[in-house]
Design a protein around this motif. Structure first.
Motif, mmCIF file in Angstrom:
data_model
loop_
_atom_site.group_PDB
_atom_site.id
_atom_site.type_symbol
_atom_site.label_atom_id
_atom_site.label_comp_id
_atom_site.label_asym_id
_atom_site.label_seq_id
_atom_site.Cartn_x
_atom_site.Cartn_y
_atom_site.Cartn_z
ATOM 1 N N VAL A 38 41.172 23.249 46.192
ATOM 2 C CA VAL A 38 41.376 24.690 46.362
ATOM 3 C C VAL A 38 40.615 25.457 45.293
ATOM 4 N N ALA A 39 40.645 24.967 44.059
ATOM 5 C CA ALA A 39 39.930 25.646 42.968
ATOM 6 C C ALA A 39 38.436 25.714 43.245
ATOM 7 N N THR A 40 37.853 24.611 43.719
ATOM 8 C CA THR A 40 36.404 24.607 43.959
ATOM 9 C C THR A 40 36.035 25.504 45.135
ATOM 10 N N VAL A 41 36.868 25.519 46.167
ATOM 11 C CA VAL A 41 36.576 26.364 47.331
ATOM 12 C C VAL A 41 36.799 27.831 46.991
ATOM 13 N N ALA A 42 37.869 28.150 46.247
ATOM 14 C CA ALA A 42 38.110 29.540 45.835
ATOM 15 C C ALA A 42 36.941 30.046 44.994
ATOM 16 N N HIS A 43 36.437 29.198 44.101
ATOM 17 C CA HIS A 43 35.272 29.560 43.292
ATOM 18 C C HIS A 43 34.091 29.879 44.199
ATOM 19 N N SER A 44 33.858 29.026 45.193
ATOM 20 C CA SER A 44 32.753 29.230 46.126
ATOM 21 C C SER A 44 32.898 30.532 46.894
ATOM 22 N N LEU A 45 34.101 30.835 47.371
ATOM 23 C CA LEU A 45 34.324 32.077 48.110
ATOM 24 C C LEU A 45 34.024 33.294 47.237
ATOM 25 N N ALA A 46 34.402 33.218 45.969
ATOM 26 C CA ALA A 46 34.113 34.322 45.051
ATOM 27 C C ALA A 46 32.610 34.446 44.794
ATOM 28 N N VAL A 47 31.932 33.312 44.657
ATOM 29 C CA VAL A 47 30.475 33.325 44.460
ATOM 30 C C VAL A 47 29.788 33.922 45.691
ATOM 31 N N ILE A 48 30.202 33.500 46.874
ATOM 32 C CA ILE A 48 29.644 34.045 48.118
ATOM 33 C C ILE A 48 29.883 35.551 48.176
ATOM 34 N N HIS A 49 31.082 35.963 47.812
ATOM 35 C CA HIS A 49 31.425 37.391 47.789
ATOM 36 C C HIS A 49 30.458 38.161 46.879
ATOM 37 N N ASN A 50 30.200 37.602 45.707
ATOM 38 C CA ASN A 50 29.323 38.276 44.743
ATOM 39 C C ASN A 50 27.860 38.266 45.185
ATOM 40 N N LYS A 51 27.380 37.130 45.632
ATOM 41 C CA LYS A 51 25.955 36.964 45.918
ATOM 42 C C LYS A 51 25.536 37.511 47.273
ATOM 43 N N ARG A 52 26.403 37.396 48.269
ATOM 44 C CA ARG A 52 26.009 37.794 49.622
ATOM 45 C C ARG A 52 26.587 39.139 50.067
ATOM 46 N N PHE A 53 27.657 39.579 49.393
ATOM 47 C CA PHE A 53 28.322 40.798 49.848
ATOM 48 C C PHE A 53 28.472 41.846 48.744
ATOM 49 N N GLY A 55 29.684 41.814 45.776
ATOM 50 C CA GLY A 55 30.926 41.874 45.007
ATOM 51 C C GLY A 55 30.690 41.698 43.517
ATOM 52 N N ASN A 56 31.761 41.850 42.780
ATOM 53 C CA ASN A 56 31.702 41.681 41.331
ATOM 54 C C ASN A 56 33.051 41.149 40.851
ATOM 55 N N VAL A 57 33.365 39.927 41.264
ATOM 56 C CA VAL A 57 34.622 39.310 40.853
ATOM 57 C C VAL A 57 34.331 38.101 39.967
ATOM 58 N N ASN A 58 35.331 37.674 39.241
ATOM 59 C CA ASN A 58 35.206 36.555 38.318
ATOM 60 C C ASN A 58 35.498 35.251 39.070
ATOM 61 N N ALA A 59 34.440 34.553 39.456
ATOM 62 C CA ALA A 59 34.591 33.320 40.234
ATOM 63 C C ALA A 59 35.316 32.240 39.443
ATOM 64 N N GLU A 60 35.077 32.185 38.138
ATOM 65 C CA GLU A 60 35.746 31.168 37.311
ATOM 66 C C GLU A 60 37.256 31.412 37.270
ATOM 67 N N ARG A 61 37.650 32.679 37.232
ATOM 68 C CA ARG A 61 39.083 32.982 37.244
ATOM 69 C C ARG A 61 39.695 32.595 38.598
ATOM 70 N N GLU A 125 48.246 42.698 39.731
ATOM 71 C CA GLU A 125 47.462 43.545 40.628
ATOM 72 C C GLU A 125 45.966 43.348 40.415
ATOM 73 N N ALA A 126 45.554 43.143 39.171
ATOM 74 C CA ALA A 126 44.128 42.982 38.856
ATOM 75 C C ALA A 126 43.515 41.750 39.532
ATOM 76 N N ASP A 127 44.345 40.796 39.893
ATOM 77 C CA ASP A 127 43.848 39.562 40.516
ATOM 78 C C ASP A 127 44.026 39.543 42.037
ATOM 79 N N ARG A 128 44.396 40.670 42.629
ATOM 80 C CA ARG A 128 44.703 40.713 44.068
ATOM 81 C C ARG A 128 43.568 40.114 44.913
ATOM 82 N N GLN A 129 42.324 40.522 44.673
ATOM 83 C CA GLN A 129 41.183 40.013 45.454
ATOM 84 C C GLN A 129 41.016 38.510 45.246
ATOM 85 N N LEU A 130 41.178 38.060 44.010
ATOM 86 C CA LEU A 130 41.017 36.628 43.724
ATOM 87 C C LEU A 130 42.083 35.796 44.418
#
Length: 195
Positions: A38-53, A55-61, A125-130
């Motif tokens: 789950v951690a590796t896939v969540a990281h990937s989803l955040a990276v995809i969000h940042n790079k393709r859409f 976004g500006n979220v903390n993938a490591e978090r 609340e700050a982590d809602r998107q993550l």
């Protein structure tokens, strides 16, 4: 001699909590293994969000939230989904038990560093998107488990696969769609086919 804190010893017990208790499994999956996936896939989803859409979220978090997302099950055990969602009363009761488990785990951390761990157990609340990415990653990993069981000839997971796939499609998250297109087909392949 200082006080002993049990937090990491308790976390190490994640490997003893098996998932999919109501299903016949060709291999057992524990919450430690599941949490890493789950951690590796969540990281990937955040990276995809940042790079393709844009976004500006903390993938490591997102990855760290994924690591801890099932930790309360050390105390509660893994309640099978059909039981957990059988009725509103059971779901509400389980939520209370899960909240108590989170608080109990936090109490196992020294006070001077406890605040650093609090967001992993009490959603901020700050982590809602993550957390949305973690929840989606959890569903993706449930689906990939179903695919792997089916590939091994175990049809007990066929209905769960359909349910999880439908749930993923209903999320209507472009990051999930990208992940599914880019990475999910490989789960049906053998190691030789991937090489």
């Amino acid at each position: 001699m200082g006080k002993n804190y049990h937090f990491f010893a308790m976390l190490s017990r994640m490997k003893y909590i098996n998932r999919w208790a109501l299903m016949r499994n060709t291999y057992m999956e524990n919450i430690s293994e599941h949490s890493l996936e789950v951690a590796t896939v969540a990281h990937s989803l955040a990276v995809i969000h940042n790079k393709r859409f844009g976004g500006n979220v903390n993938a490591e978090r997102a990855a760290v939230l994924g690591v801890f997302h099932d930790a309360p099950e050390i105390i509660t055990g893994d309640m099978p989904t059909p039981v957990k969602y059988y009725s509103k009363q059971i779901r509400d009761a389980y939520n209370c038990v899960e909240d108590d488990a989170c608080k109990a785990l936090l109490e196992m951390i020294p006070e001077d560093i406890r605040e650093e761990y609090k967001p992993f157990f009490i959603k901020q609340e700050a982590d809602r998107q993550l957390w949305k990415f973690v929840k989606a990653a959890d569903k993706i990993c449930a689906y990939t488990k179903c695919v792997e069981e089916s590939k091994a000839g175990n049809h007990d997971f066929d209905k769960a696969a359909k349910t999880n796939l439908k749930g993923l499609e209903e999320l209507d998250m472009p990051e999930v769609k990208c992940f599914m297109e880019d990475f999910l087909p490989s789960y049906s392949l053998t190691l030789d086919e991937m090489n």
